[in-house]
Design a protein around this motif. Sequence first.
Motif, PDB file in Angstrom:
ATOM      1  N   LEU A 162      -6.389   8.921   0.233  1.00 14.03           N
ATOM      2  CA  LEU A 162      -5.862   7.593   0.550  1.00 14.03           C
ATOM      3  C   LEU A 162      -6.810   6.518   0.062  1.00 14.03           C
ATOM      4  O   LEU A 162      -7.996   6.511   0.402  1.00 14.03           O
ATOM      5  CB  LEU A 162      -5.669   7.466   2.069  1.00 14.03           C
ATOM      6  CG  LEU A 162      -5.244   6.093   2.602  1.00 14.03           C
ATOM      7  CD1 LEU A 162      -3.873   5.705   2.051  1.00 14.03           C
ATOM      8  CD2 LEU A 162      -5.241   6.079   4.124  1.00 14.03           C
ATOM      9  N   SER A 185      -0.097   1.778   1.770  1.00 20.40           N
ATOM     10  CA  SER A 185      -0.310   3.195   1.482  1.00 20.40           C
ATOM     11  C   SER A 185      -0.693   3.968   2.737  1.00 20.40           C
ATOM     12  O   SER A 185      -0.439   5.178   2.821  1.00 20.40           O
ATOM     13  CB  SER A 185      -1.406   3.348   0.425  1.00 20.40           C
ATOM     14  OG  SER A 185      -2.607   2.718   0.844  1.00 20.40           O
ATOM     15  N   ASP A 186      -1.303   3.291   3.732  1.00 18.52           N
ATOM     16  CA  ASP A 186      -1.649   3.995   4.965  1.00 18.52           C
ATOM     17  C   ASP A 186      -0.401   4.433   5.727  1.00 18.52           C
ATOM     18  O   ASP A 186      -0.378   5.508   6.332  1.00 18.52           O
ATOM     19  CB  ASP A 186      -2.548   3.120   5.840  1.00 18.52           C
ATOM     20  CG  ASP A 186      -1.924   1.759   6.130  1.00 18.52           C
ATOM     21  OD1 ASP A 186      -0.940   1.390   5.453  1.00 18.52           O
ATOM     22  OD2 ASP A 186      -2.422   1.056   7.036  1.00 18.52           O
ATOM     23  N   TYR A 187       0.653   3.603   5.679  1.00 20.03           N
ATOM     24  CA  TYR A 187       1.901   3.989   6.338  1.00 20.03           C
ATOM     25  C   TYR A 187       2.547   5.164   5.601  1.00 20.03           C
ATOM     26  O   TYR A 187       3.135   6.049   6.233  1.00 20.03           O
ATOM     27  CB  TYR A 187       2.865   2.809   6.377  1.00 20.03           C
ATOM     28  CG  TYR A 187       4.135   3.069   7.145  1.00 20.03           C
ATOM     29  CD1 TYR A 187       4.167   2.959   8.526  1.00 20.03           C
ATOM     30  CD2 TYR A 187       5.302   3.443   6.485  1.00 20.03           C
ATOM     31  CE1 TYR A 187       5.329   3.212   9.245  1.00 20.03           C
ATOM     32  CE2 TYR A 187       6.467   3.703   7.190  1.00 20.03           C
ATOM     33  CZ  TYR A 187       6.472   3.579   8.568  1.00 20.03           C
ATOM     34  OH  TYR A 187       7.622   3.833   9.278  1.00 20.03           O
ATOM     35  N   TYR A 246       0.836   8.199   6.755  1.00 20.44           N
ATOM     36  CA  TYR A 246       1.348   8.578   8.085  1.00 20.44           C
ATOM     37  C   TYR A 246       2.684   9.301   7.960  1.00 20.44           C
ATOM     38  O   TYR A 246       2.914  10.318   8.634  1.00 20.44           O
ATOM     39  CB  TYR A 246       1.504   7.330   8.953  1.00 20.44           C
ATOM     40  CG  TYR A 246       2.626   7.458   9.948  1.00 20.44           C
ATOM     41  CD1 TYR A 246       2.515   8.286  11.062  1.00 20.44           C
ATOM     42  CD2 TYR A 246       3.835   6.775   9.743  1.00 20.44           C
ATOM     43  CE1 TYR A 246       3.570   8.421  11.960  1.00 20.44           C
ATOM     44  CE2 TYR A 246       4.886   6.909  10.628  1.00 20.44           C
ATOM     45  CZ  TYR A 246       4.748   7.734  11.739  1.00 20.44           C
ATOM     46  OH  TYR A 246       5.796   7.880  12.606  1.00 20.44           O
ATOM     47  N   LEU A 292      -8.092   9.891  12.784  1.00 21.74           N
ATOM     48  CA  LEU A 292      -7.496   8.727  12.123  1.00 21.74           C
ATOM     49  C   LEU A 292      -7.175   7.627  13.129  1.00 21.74           C
ATOM     50  O   LEU A 292      -7.265   6.437  12.803  1.00 21.74           O
ATOM     51  CB  LEU A 292      -6.229   9.144  11.380  1.00 21.74           C
ATOM     52  CG  LEU A 292      -6.417  10.036  10.147  1.00 21.74           C
ATOM     53  CD1 LEU A 292      -5.063  10.476   9.605  1.00 21.74           C
ATOM     54  CD2 LEU A 292      -7.198   9.288   9.072  1.00 21.74           C
ATOM     55  N   LEU A 326      -9.070   1.352   5.831  1.00 19.52           N
ATOM     56  CA  LEU A 326      -7.900   1.841   5.105  1.00 19.52           C
ATOM     57  C   LEU A 326      -6.717   2.102   6.027  1.00 19.52           C
ATOM     58  O   LEU A 326      -5.583   2.227   5.548  1.00 19.52           O
ATOM     59  CB  LEU A 326      -8.264   3.132   4.356  1.00 19.52           C
ATOM     60  CG  LEU A 326      -9.322   2.985   3.247  1.00 19.52           C
ATOM     61  CD1 LEU A 326      -9.674   4.345   2.670  1.00 19.52           C
ATOM     62  CD2 LEU A 326      -8.814   2.058   2.146  1.00 19.52           C
ATOM     63  N   ILE A 327      -6.961   2.198   7.331  1.00 24.11           N
ATOM     64  CA  ILE A 327      -5.904   2.423   8.305  1.00 24.11           C
ATOM     65  C   ILE A 327      -5.747   1.160   9.147  1.00 24.11           C
ATOM     66  O   ILE A 327      -6.685   0.743   9.837  1.00 24.11           O
ATOM     67  CB  ILE A 327      -6.205   3.620   9.224  1.00 24.11           C
ATOM     68  CG1 ILE A 327      -6.483   4.877   8.384  1.00 24.11           C
ATOM     69  CG2 ILE A 327      -5.058   3.869  10.192  1.00 24.11           C
ATOM     70  CD1 ILE A 327      -5.300   5.386   7.634  1.00 24.11           C
ATOM     71  N   SER A 328      -4.571   0.543   9.104  1.00 27.99           N
ATOM     72  CA  SER A 328      -4.324  -0.673   9.874  1.00 27.99           C
ATOM     73  C   SER A 328      -4.044  -0.338  11.331  1.00 27.99           C
ATOM     74  O   SER A 328      -3.701   0.798  11.676  1.00 27.99           O
ATOM     75  CB  SER A 328      -3.141  -1.444   9.269  1.00 27.99           C
ATOM     76  OG  SER A 328      -1.947  -0.687   9.378  1.00 27.99           O
ATOM     77  N   ARG A 366      -1.990   2.865  13.201  1.00 23.82           N
ATOM     78  CA  ARG A 366      -2.603   3.692  14.238  1.00 23.82           C
ATOM     79  C   ARG A 366      -1.639   3.926  15.399  1.00 23.82           C
ATOM     80  O   ARG A 366      -1.650   4.981  16.032  1.00 23.82           O
ATOM     81  CB  ARG A 366      -3.879   3.028  14.756  1.00 23.82           C
ATOM     82  CG  ARG A 366      -4.978   2.936  13.719  1.00 23.82           C
ATOM     83  CD  ARG A 366      -6.240   2.330  14.313  1.00 23.82           C
ATOM     84  NE  ARG A 366      -7.091   1.814  13.253  1.00 23.82           N
ATOM     85  CZ  ARG A 366      -7.965   2.547  12.574  1.00 23.82           C
ATOM     86  NH1 ARG A 366      -8.083   3.828  12.866  1.00 23.82           N
ATOM     87  NH2 ARG A 366      -8.695   2.015  11.614  1.00 23.82           N
TER      88      ARG A 366
END
Length: 380
Positions: free
Chosen positions: A144, A180-182, A185, A249, A256-258, A262
């Motif tokens: 990611l 991209s984080d979504y 997920y 995560l 990189l993870i909003s 989360r």
Amino acid sequence: MIRKIHHLPKVITKPFSKSYYHQPGTLPGTIIIDENAEPPNIILIDYNQTTLIREQITNPEDCANYLDTESVSWVDVQGLGNQDILERLGKVFDLHPLVLEDVVNMVERPKIEDYEDQLVIIARMVVPKERGYGFYSEQVSLVLGQHYLLTVQEEPEYDCFEGVRTRITKGKGIIRKQGSDYLAYCLLDAIIDGFFPILELYGEHIEELEEEVIVKPTPQTLQKIYQIRRELLQLRRAIWPQRDTINFLIRDSSELISDEVRIYLRDCYDHALQVMDMVETYRELASGLMDVYLSAVSNKMNEIMKFLTVVSSIFIPLTFVAGIYGMNFNTEKSPYNMPELNWYWGYPLCLGLMAIIACGLIFFFWQRGWLSNSVRMKRD
């Protein structure tokens, strides 16, 4: 590039697929390519809220033009049969040599590693077989970045990401509005949800085995129980570390993870817990089936021994009567030497006595309940 390795709780595992390993003394970052691996098939999906690009990539360097754009770029590599292409992809995405080694070597346990501007996630994906029970298991690696996601799959044939591709293509949900984080997920959620159909099949299989163990246990039944226990153990080895990966995560402070993603990862974590509970429950049921099988075999043996004992008990007095009258004493020597041998109706009377004794014993055993089965299966 600073490498931060987050060690998750240790889980002892064994390879899910063909086992191969580095020889002692091999340099770190050495790539081992399985000779039977499929050649890489690279698919690029670049999208944002209004536009969508999907194309087949033959030259890995062509991906570089999409990595710095504001749109989300998903590069999906299916197959690991070409070392040159994999090394060129590593250069395009600026992958650490150890990352490329973990991605290519298909014996890694699920884990996560933080490389400042990249998160590397190693996951285990399972897909049910087309016929019968069982499943295919393969490693999926996710890299990611800020605006991109690189996924590397072991086999191009078995995949549980088609639903995510459809949502991107048709613009369903909010996936085209997220980053991209979504997307990462969504893929992890698809991997976790892929366990549920398999566990549903195992639940049905265990119910069938329960009835088979009680009604008609055979050595083949014992083999089925061992097989299902081994496969459930593989599922446990796959889901246990993945739960810890998703938990990391959620709790990690990586940019990189909003925060919004989360929240979605919490739901994915709940699904992982449900899968773990189901796996543990089925493992306990499978272990219990072993005890039930041994009890059923023992009960069956007891029924056989009881039947033989009843038959022996009936024939013992009959044998005694036949033995007495088979001694052939001479009645001319003494009137006490079995005068019944000279009776006109002696033979029918002897047979009648035997029949009365046998019927009397059968009636006595029946009243005691010794002739009925001690274990009966009630079917709904």
